[in-house]
Design an enzyme around this catalytic site. Structure first.
Site, PDB file in Angstrom:
ATOM      1  N   ARG A 104     -29.023  -1.934 -11.129  1.00  0.00           N
ATOM      2  CA  ARG A 104     -28.988  -1.761  -9.663  1.00  0.00           C
ATOM      3  C   ARG A 104     -27.938  -2.676  -9.046  1.00  0.00           C
ATOM      4  O   ARG A 104     -27.432  -2.418  -7.964  1.00  0.00           O
ATOM      5  CB  ARG A 104     -30.362  -2.091  -9.066  1.00  0.00           C
ATOM      6  CG  ARG A 104     -31.430  -1.099  -9.453  1.00  0.00           C
ATOM      7  CD  ARG A 104     -32.784  -1.608  -9.061  1.00  0.00           C
ATOM      8  NE  ARG A 104     -33.074  -2.902  -9.674  1.00  0.00           N
ATOM      9  CZ  ARG A 104     -34.155  -3.632  -9.430  1.00  0.00           C
ATOM     10  NH1 ARG A 104     -35.053  -3.196  -8.564  1.00  0.00           N
ATOM     11  NH2 ARG A 104     -34.350  -4.782 -10.035  1.00  0.00           N
ATOM     12  N   GLU A 130      -4.502  -4.738  -5.805  1.00  0.00           N
ATOM     13  CA  GLU A 130      -3.215  -5.147  -6.369  1.00  0.00           C
ATOM     14  C   GLU A 130      -3.398  -5.586  -7.817  1.00  0.00           C
ATOM     15  O   GLU A 130      -4.458  -6.098  -8.189  1.00  0.00           O
ATOM     16  CB  GLU A 130      -2.613  -6.263  -5.521  1.00  0.00           C
ATOM     17  CG  GLU A 130      -2.114  -5.712  -4.201  1.00  0.00           C
ATOM     18  CD  GLU A 130      -1.588  -6.783  -3.276  1.00  0.00           C
ATOM     19  OE1 GLU A 130      -1.008  -7.770  -3.761  1.00  0.00           O
ATOM     20  OE2 GLU A 130      -1.773  -6.623  -2.063  1.00  0.00           O
ATOM     21  N   VAL A 150       0.836  -1.202   0.000  1.00  0.00           N
ATOM     22  CA  VAL A 150       0.000   0.000   0.000  1.00  0.00           C
ATOM     23  C   VAL A 150       0.875   1.258   0.000  1.00  0.00           C
ATOM     24  O   VAL A 150       0.770   2.109  -0.895  1.00  0.00           O
ATOM     25  CB  VAL A 150      -0.960   0.000   1.221  1.00  0.00           C
ATOM     26  CG1 VAL A 150      -1.718   1.318   1.307  1.00  0.00           C
ATOM     27  CG2 VAL A 150      -1.936  -1.161   1.112  1.00  0.00           C
ATOM     28  N   GLY A 190     -12.332 -19.119  -4.963  1.00  0.00           N
ATOM     29  CA  GLY A 190     -12.392 -18.456  -3.652  1.00  0.00           C
ATOM     30  C   GLY A 190     -11.513 -17.230  -3.656  1.00  0.00           C
ATOM     31  O   GLY A 190     -10.480 -17.205  -4.329  1.00  0.00           O
ATOM     32  N   CYS A 198      -6.547  -8.528   2.204  1.00  0.00           N
ATOM     33  CA  CYS A 198      -7.573  -7.643   2.780  1.00  0.00           C
ATOM     34  C   CYS A 198      -8.909  -8.305   3.097  1.00  0.00           C
ATOM     35  O   CYS A 198      -9.426  -8.134   4.197  1.00  0.00           O
ATOM     36  CB  CYS A 198      -7.825  -6.473   1.846  1.00  0.00           C
ATOM     37  SG  CYS A 198      -6.420  -5.377   1.770  1.00  0.00           S
ATOM     38  N   LEU A 233     -13.879  -0.894   5.923  1.00  0.00           N
ATOM     39  CA  LEU A 233     -14.238  -2.279   6.249  1.00  0.00           C
ATOM     40  C   LEU A 233     -15.499  -2.674   5.495  1.00  0.00           C
ATOM     41  O   LEU A 233     -15.615  -3.777   4.953  1.00  0.00           O
ATOM     42  CB  LEU A 233     -14.497  -2.436   7.757  1.00  0.00           C
ATOM     43  CG  LEU A 233     -13.321  -2.300   8.706  1.00  0.00           C
ATOM     44  CD1 LEU A 233     -13.750  -2.622  10.134  1.00  0.00           C
ATOM     45  CD2 LEU A 233     -12.194  -3.235   8.300  1.00  0.00           C
TER      46      LEU A 233
HETATM   47  C1  UDX Z   1      -9.205  -5.560  -2.422  1.00  0.00           C
HETATM   48  C2  UDX Z   1     -10.164  -4.415  -2.793  1.00  0.00           C
HETATM   49  O1  UDX Z   1     -10.631  -4.609  -4.139  1.00  0.00           O
HETATM   50  C3  UDX Z   1      -9.468  -3.071  -2.668  1.00  0.00           C
HETATM   51  O2  UDX Z   1     -10.381  -2.016  -2.914  1.00  0.00           O
HETATM   52  C4  UDX Z   1      -8.895  -2.944  -1.249  1.00  0.00           C
HETATM   53  O3  UDX Z   1      -8.179  -1.733  -1.121  1.00  0.00           O
HETATM   54  C5  UDX Z   1      -7.991  -4.116  -0.937  1.00  0.00           C
HETATM   55  O4  UDX Z   1      -8.677  -5.351  -1.131  1.00  0.00           O
HETATM   56  P1  UDX Z   1      -7.209  -6.831  -3.665  1.00  0.00           P
HETATM   57  O5  UDX Z   1      -7.332  -7.807  -2.547  1.00  0.00           O
HETATM   58  O6  UDX Z   1      -5.858  -6.289  -3.995  1.00  0.00           O
HETATM   59  O7  UDX Z   1      -8.152  -5.554  -3.397  1.00  0.00           O
HETATM   60  O8  UDX Z   1      -7.773  -7.496  -5.024  1.00  0.00           O
HETATM   61  P2  UDX Z   1      -9.240  -7.760  -5.606  1.00  0.00           P
HETATM   62  O9  UDX Z   1      -9.227  -7.424  -7.035  1.00  0.00           O
HETATM   63  O10 UDX Z   1     -10.301  -7.135  -4.785  1.00  0.00           O
HETATM   64  O11 UDX Z   1      -9.377  -9.350  -5.505  1.00  0.00           O
HETATM   65  C6  UDX Z   1      -9.462 -10.029  -4.254  1.00  0.00           C
HETATM   66  C7  UDX Z   1      -9.715 -11.512  -4.489  1.00  0.00           C
HETATM   67  O12 UDX Z   1     -11.029 -11.734  -4.998  1.00  0.00           O
HETATM   68  C8  UDX Z   1      -8.768 -12.149  -5.516  1.00  0.00           C
HETATM   69  O13 UDX Z   1      -8.382 -13.425  -5.065  1.00  0.00           O
HETATM   70  C9  UDX Z   1      -9.604 -12.236  -6.775  1.00  0.00           C
HETATM   71  O14 UDX Z   1      -9.188 -13.261  -7.644  1.00  0.00           O
HETATM   72  C10 UDX Z   1     -10.982 -12.540  -6.163  1.00  0.00           C
HETATM   73  N1  UDX Z   1     -12.113 -12.160  -7.038  1.00  0.00           N
HETATM   74  C11 UDX Z   1     -12.304 -10.865  -7.412  1.00  0.00           C
HETATM   75  C12 UDX Z   1     -13.021 -13.142  -7.437  1.00  0.00           C
HETATM   76  O15 UDX Z   1     -12.886 -14.315  -7.085  1.00  0.00           O
HETATM   77  N2  UDX Z   1     -14.100 -12.775  -8.218  1.00  0.00           N
HETATM   78  C13 UDX Z   1     -14.321 -11.478  -8.601  1.00  0.00           C
HETATM   79  O16 UDX Z   1     -15.324 -11.228  -9.299  1.00  0.00           O
HETATM   80  C14 UDX Z   1     -13.377 -10.488  -8.186  1.00  0.00           C
HETATM   81  P1  ADP Z   2       0.428  -3.624   3.215  1.00  0.00           P
HETATM   82  O1  ADP Z   2      -0.114  -4.609   2.221  1.00  0.00           O
HETATM   83  O2  ADP Z   2      -0.613  -3.192   4.223  1.00  0.00           O
HETATM   84  O3  ADP Z   2       1.144  -2.466   2.592  1.00  0.00           O
HETATM   85  P2  ADP Z   2       2.987  -4.860   3.828  1.00  0.00           P
HETATM   86  O4  ADP Z   2       3.286  -6.000   4.751  1.00  0.00           O
HETATM   87  O5  ADP Z   2       3.211  -5.025   2.370  1.00  0.00           O
HETATM   88  O6  ADP Z   2       1.473  -4.442   4.128  1.00  0.00           O
HETATM   89  O7  ADP Z   2       3.833  -3.575   4.263  1.00  0.00           O
HETATM   90  C1  ADP Z   2       3.894  -3.075   5.547  1.00  0.00           C
HETATM   91  C2  ADP Z   2       5.312  -2.545   5.776  1.00  0.00           C
HETATM   92  O8  ADP Z   2       5.324  -1.847   7.028  1.00  0.00           O
HETATM   93  C3  ADP Z   2       6.394  -3.618   5.862  1.00  0.00           C
HETATM   94  O9  ADP Z   2       7.399  -3.365   4.905  1.00  0.00           O
HETATM   95  C4  ADP Z   2       6.944  -3.492   7.302  1.00  0.00           C
HETATM   96  O10 ADP Z   2       8.351  -3.716   7.387  1.00  0.00           O
HETATM   97  C5  ADP Z   2       6.609  -2.046   7.631  1.00  0.00           C
HETATM   98  N1  ADP Z   2       6.528  -1.752   9.067  1.00  0.00           N
HETATM   99  C6  ADP Z   2       5.872  -2.450  10.015  1.00  0.00           C
HETATM  100  N2  ADP Z   2       6.013  -1.861  11.228  1.00  0.00           N
HETATM  101  C7  ADP Z   2       6.778  -0.762  11.036  1.00  0.00           C
HETATM  102  C8  ADP Z   2       7.277   0.286  11.891  1.00  0.00           C
HETATM  103  N3  ADP Z   2       6.977   0.294  13.175  1.00  0.00           N
HETATM  104  N4  ADP Z   2       8.050   1.242  11.335  1.00  0.00           N
HETATM  105  C9  ADP Z   2       8.340   1.234  10.006  1.00  0.00           C
HETATM  106  N5  ADP Z   2       7.896   0.298   9.154  1.00  0.00           N
HETATM  107  C10 ADP Z   2       7.123  -0.691   9.647  1.00  0.00           C
END
Ligand code: UDX
Ligand code: ADP
Length: 476
Positions: free
Chosen positions: A259, A164, A14, A270, A275, A220
């Site tokens: 809608r 992602e 992120v 799945g 997230c 959430l």
């Molecule tokens: C999700 C949310 O989309 C994003 O807004 C939030 O910030 C983080 O979580 P992400 O987990 O990166 O993003 O990917 P996403 O495209 O949402 O897919 C999540 C999972 O659902 C994947 O495993 C994907 O393959 C699956 N998926 C998605 C399905 O199985 N069917 C669908 O129609 C869409």
């Molecule tokens: P996300 O998908 O939420 O971005 P990641 O695990 O990819 O989660 O990234 C979180 C990052 O935050 C990691 O690189 C980790 O090393 C860093 N991190 C965790 N705790 C601290 C901290 N106290 N100070 C600085 N960096 C931190």
């Protein structure tokens, strides 16, 4: 209020892409991304970035060393910045109170304490990590308990909605930007400062401001609604398989209702990713803590259906392979949780592999982006396997899908990588053991054509029969 220096704590999936886009869109702001992980920062400063995300390399090349910096000097970045994003991981707790459901806020808290210790001037602190409702209040309490003269804090909630694989696109052109803050004059001033940052590239109507708790809960809620759609269509896929209906036709028909809309109705093996499960569990925990057991049970079903879908798919594989997969070679195509990412967190592939390994199957895994070491780390994690040596014996990793499928009894498509659609399946078929089976967990292949090549074909939500012409519906 304008800002000159922004810092982001946490250089992960992120924080990294978010700050890269921020720096590219705001040349007048210096953005420093810091992390406690030296290895991660070293990679951000190298030619091979720590994460694969389409379009990311170009942006890093364009901004790094100009107004975008990656560093492990967390304290210096905190001292210099006027605004600090906290973007650290908040995984599901694996211990103590709320184990398996609540979000673990230890990293978030440690950032708040660090800011409180080192800051010498006022700061706007922005929580970007997904957090339970009222986490901003906890950050505020930590900061205020350690306040120094002339140092004031405003804490904002600004959840990130990027997905992602499409992160750069999502960041450059977001559906909306959410900013939550206090209603006070100082709170409004902080909100305006963050709005000003986003308005470098996002139109004003898309920047929504609200109270902090609504903003935290909205994130959430958005993830829970998205996950719920997938569980709903997956539940339908089981009904389709039992009745002869086709889930892609049902999904198309349902999604054509304006809608409802067509997105996120793709049945699959799945959902995975860092997230959905974490955030829905977090919501379940929140409902339980608020003494709302009916709401908790409602959202828990989204997770339970996802588990059921993974189990159901593996059971079908076993059933079709004459009720045993012991010592059978199974080629797994894809290990990432979705296409266009190297991320495997909560990937369905991990659980499919686990269930198949429990049955003694020999797995031959290929993924175009996931590192071998990551696959082995995932499969030897304590919740997946109690015996790492057994995993070593059962799992082979391949850098080529054709080699992975050689001599295999079955191919299982776990991730919807585009390249799987255009493989030479005749070649794959010729080199497999017969009868050769293919299980498409993503509904991306041309099932009738595979059937005609001689494969036994199984997919989600539809029965494949030779000669049956089915219309292809666009997936979204
Ligand atoms: C999700 C949310 O989309 C994003 O807004 C939030 O910030 C983080 O979580 P992400 O987990 O990166 O993003 O990917 P996403 O495209 O949402 O897919 C999540 C999972 O659902 C994947 O495993 C994907 O393959 C699956 N998926 C998605 C399905 O199985 N069917 C669908 O129609 C869409
Ligand atoms: P996300 O998908 O939420 O971005 P990641 O695990 O990819 O989660 O990234 C979180 C990052 O935050 C990691 O690189 C980790 O090393 C860093 N991190 C965790 N705790 C601290 C901290 N106290 N100070 C600085 N960096 C931190």
């Amino acid at each position: 209020m304008t800002l000159k220096k922004i810092c982001c704590i946490g250089a992960g999936y992120v924080g990294g892409p978010t700050c890269c886009v921020l720096a590219s869109k705001c040349p007048d702001i210096t953005v420093t991304v810091v992390d406690i992980s030296e290895a991660r920062i070293k990679q951000w400063n190298s030619e091979k970035l720590p994460i694969f995300e389409p379009g990311l390399d170009d942006i890093v090349k364009q901004c790094r060393g100009k107004n975008l910096f990656f560093s492990t000097d967390v304290d210096k970045a905190i001292i210099e910045a006027e605004l600090i994003f906290i973007s650290v991981n908040t995984p599901t707790k694996t211990y103590g109170l709320g184990k398996g459901r609540a979000a673990d806020l230890k990293h978030l808290e440690s950032c708040a304490r660090r800011i409180a210790n080192v800051a010498q001037s006022s700061k706007i602190v922005v929580e970007k990590s997904t957090v339970p409702v009222r986490a901003a209040e906890s950050i505020t309490n930590i900061l205020k308990a350690n306040v120094k003269p002339n140092v004031k804090y405003q804490v904002l909630s600004n959840p990130e909605f990027l997905a992602e694989g499409t992160a750069i696109k999502d960041l450059c052109n977001p559906d909306r930007v959410l900013i939550g803050g206090e209603r006070s004059a100082a709170g409004q001033e902080a909100i305006e400062a963050l709005c000003w940052v986003y308005e470098h590239w996002v139109s004003k109507e898309k920047v929504i401001t609200m109270n902090t708790w609504s903003s935290e809960l909205s994130k959430l809620a958005a993830n829970a609604f998205l996950a719920q759609r997938i569980s709903s269509i997956n539940a339908m896929s089981a009904v389709c398989e039992a009745t002869g209906a086709d889930v892609s036709e049902v999904s198309y028909a349902v999604g054509s209702d304006t809608r409802i809309g067509p997105k996120f109705l793709q049945a699959s093996v799945g959902f995975g990713g860092s997230c959905f499960q974490k955030d829905v569990l977090n919501l379940v925990y929140l409902c339980d803590c608020l003494n709302l057991p009916e709401c908790a049970a409602y959202w828990q079903q989204v997770i339970d259906m996802n588990e059921y879908q993974k189990r159901r798919f593996v059971n079908r594989i076993i059933e079709c392979l004459f009720n045993t997969v012991a010592d059978k070679k199974i080629a797994m195509f894809g290990f990432a949780f979705k296409k266009d990412t190297g991320d495997t967190r909560e990937s369905a592939s991990i659980y499919l592999s686990k269930y198949l390994m429990d049955e003694g199957a020999q797995l031959r895994i290929y993924d175009p982006k996931v590192e071998d070491s990551q696959i082995m780390r995932d499969l030897t994690a304590p919740n997946i396997s109690e015996n790492p040596e057994r995993v070593d014996k059962l799992v082979s990793l391949f850098s080529d899908p054709y080699r992975a499928a050689e001599g295999a009894h079955a191919v299982v498509v776990c991730t919807e990588w585009d390249e799987f659609k255009t493989l030479d399946y005749q070649r794959i078929y010729n080199n497999m053991l017969k009868p050769a089976s293919i299980f498409d967990g993503r509904m991306i292949l041309d099932h009738e054509a595979l059937h005609d090549l001689g494969f036994h074909v199984e997919t989600i939500g539809k029965k494949i029969t030779r000669g049956k012409v089915t219309r292809q519906f666009p997936s979204v």
